[in-house]
Design an enzyme around this catalytic site. Sequence first.
Site, mmCIF file in Angstrom:
data_model
loop_
_atom_site.group_PDB
_atom_site.id
_atom_site.type_symbol
_atom_site.label_atom_id
_atom_site.label_comp_id
_atom_site.label_asym_id
_atom_site.label_seq_id
_atom_site.Cartn_x
_atom_site.Cartn_y
_atom_site.Cartn_z
ATOM 1 N N CYS A 1 5.092 3.590 21.232
ATOM 2 C CA CYS A 1 3.602 3.522 20.461
ATOM 3 C C CYS A 1 3.794 2.997 19.233
ATOM 4 C CB CYS A 1 3.186 4.922 20.478
ATOM 5 S SG CYS A 1 1.868 5.425 19.399
ATOM 6 N N ASP A 2 2.772 2.301 18.536
ATOM 7 C CA ASP A 2 2.899 2.079 17.290
ATOM 8 C C ASP A 2 3.249 3.098 16.209
ATOM 9 O OD1 ASP A 2 2.177 0.140 15.102
ATOM 10 O OD2 ASP A 2 0.127 0.883 14.849
ATOM 11 N N CYS B 1 0.938 -1.135 0.026
ATOM 12 C CA CYS B 1 0.012 0.192 0.069
ATOM 13 C C CYS B 1 0.763 1.155 -0.046
ATOM 14 C CB CYS B 1 -0.951 0.088 1.272
ATOM 15 S SG CYS B 1 -2.116 -1.311 1.340
ATOM 16 N N CYS C 1 -3.789 25.553 22.070
ATOM 17 C CA CYS C 1 -4.613 24.523 22.627
ATOM 18 C C CYS C 1 -5.297 24.600 23.825
ATOM 19 C CB CYS C 1 -3.962 23.045 22.299
ATOM 20 S SG CYS C 1 -3.642 22.515 20.771
#
Length: 438
Positions: free
Chosen positions: A286-287, A25, A328
């Site tokens: 983390c992934d 992909c 933020c």
Amino acid sequence: MIATDPQLAFHIMVKPTGSACNLNCTYCFFLRKERLYPGSNFRMSAEVNEAYIRQLFEAHQVPKVTVAWQGGEPTLMGLDFYRRSLELQKKYQRPGLTVENTFQTNGILLNDEWCHFFHQNNFLIGLSIDGPKKLHDYYRKDKGGQGTFDRVMQAARLLQKHKVEFNILFSINSKNADNPLEVYRFLRDELDAHFLQFIPIVERDNENGYQIGSKVTDRSIRPRQWGRLLIEIFDEWVKRDVGSTFVLNFDGMLAGWLGMAGTLCIFGPTCGLGMALEHNGDLYSCDHFVEPDYFLGNILQTPMIELVAGEKQRKFGRNKRDTLPRYCRQCRFLFACNGECPKNRFIKTPDGEPGHNYLCAGYRAFYSHAEQNMRIMADLLRRGQNADGIMNIWEDAEVRSKAKVTRIGRNDPCPCGSGQKFKKCHGRARKEFGRGLK
Ligand code: SF4
Ligand code: SF4
């Protein structure tokens, strides 16, 4: 030995084939991670499999643990690997511990044998599909450059035939983002999928795919595209699909309006409880951060719990909150958004502060648009009702508006077609909807 919270619950995405995959992909960030392990065969050994299961179970003193298989493409390990893993799970499962296996796949290798196995062992499957054929096949190609839509649809049918529970993971890129309702209706009506998650593809334009630089590839979704997509899908969902089609993105945001921790780490104030385990036992923060700077250690050398509860990982989790730009911190949607995922924080705020979220413009547009509906659903839930009550409110509002336009009197038949007088049907005052749509 680090002192750990006995209630500590964490999640590890395990990659038994590392980044190895049978597809190619175009937008996949993980394919390039194979450069981290030159010469590797990308197959998890029996030793790592056992260490992972044993340490994961030992580290969880809570009643439920999830074994989360991911890739690359985890079916490349073959079924026997997972049969053996289930034996290990039985061996280390203490009384009272519930074990759930999840399995993210592109579906290409699924057949009756795999699906039977999934059903027998209650696996929850995540199937990746990017929309109807022409949209899916644009980027999701095999190694020979052929589209994979027909094979993925066949996999979905096989999962349905074997009554395997599955979620759809839908990657939104610049190509398929402009057709939100087409893709949503395809998933809901043609695929008959009821659990959906939309993943915005934000891909940094650098050679190894690491989280550096602020330029994104052409394939990446644009912030305003993301906002428009969420809005269009939300508008359809909130009027007809609440309670029957579950969109994880909306559930995750609704948790913010309820003042609760949701299931999606990206909307939480801090993170750091979802790590990634490589095929050789290397654990990363983390992934999305399988990179040298976020390497925590190897579970064959250091117990997993020490890596999870260690200061490096805690700091990673706290940084999500501690590095938020002022823009933020002053945002009125901070309670629901929390600056979203740090992997997307690589642009400057309008006043020039770095570390701002690339997708912010889309999120702000969506939150402003969905605010009233989110508030109503949260109110319904707080009162012990189901969130799908929002659909009655919408129906009421639409019928009343029709009645107004067509000058329906209180004793005329209700325009909804019920056969009742308007005043007894949609024309009656409903106290429970007193704070409904304006
Ligand atoms: S970096 Fe993003 S995806 Fe990873 S744990 Fe934190 S919020 Fe979740
Ligand atoms: S909507 Fe934008 S400004 Fe507000 S918290 Fe999210 S990323 Fe920050």
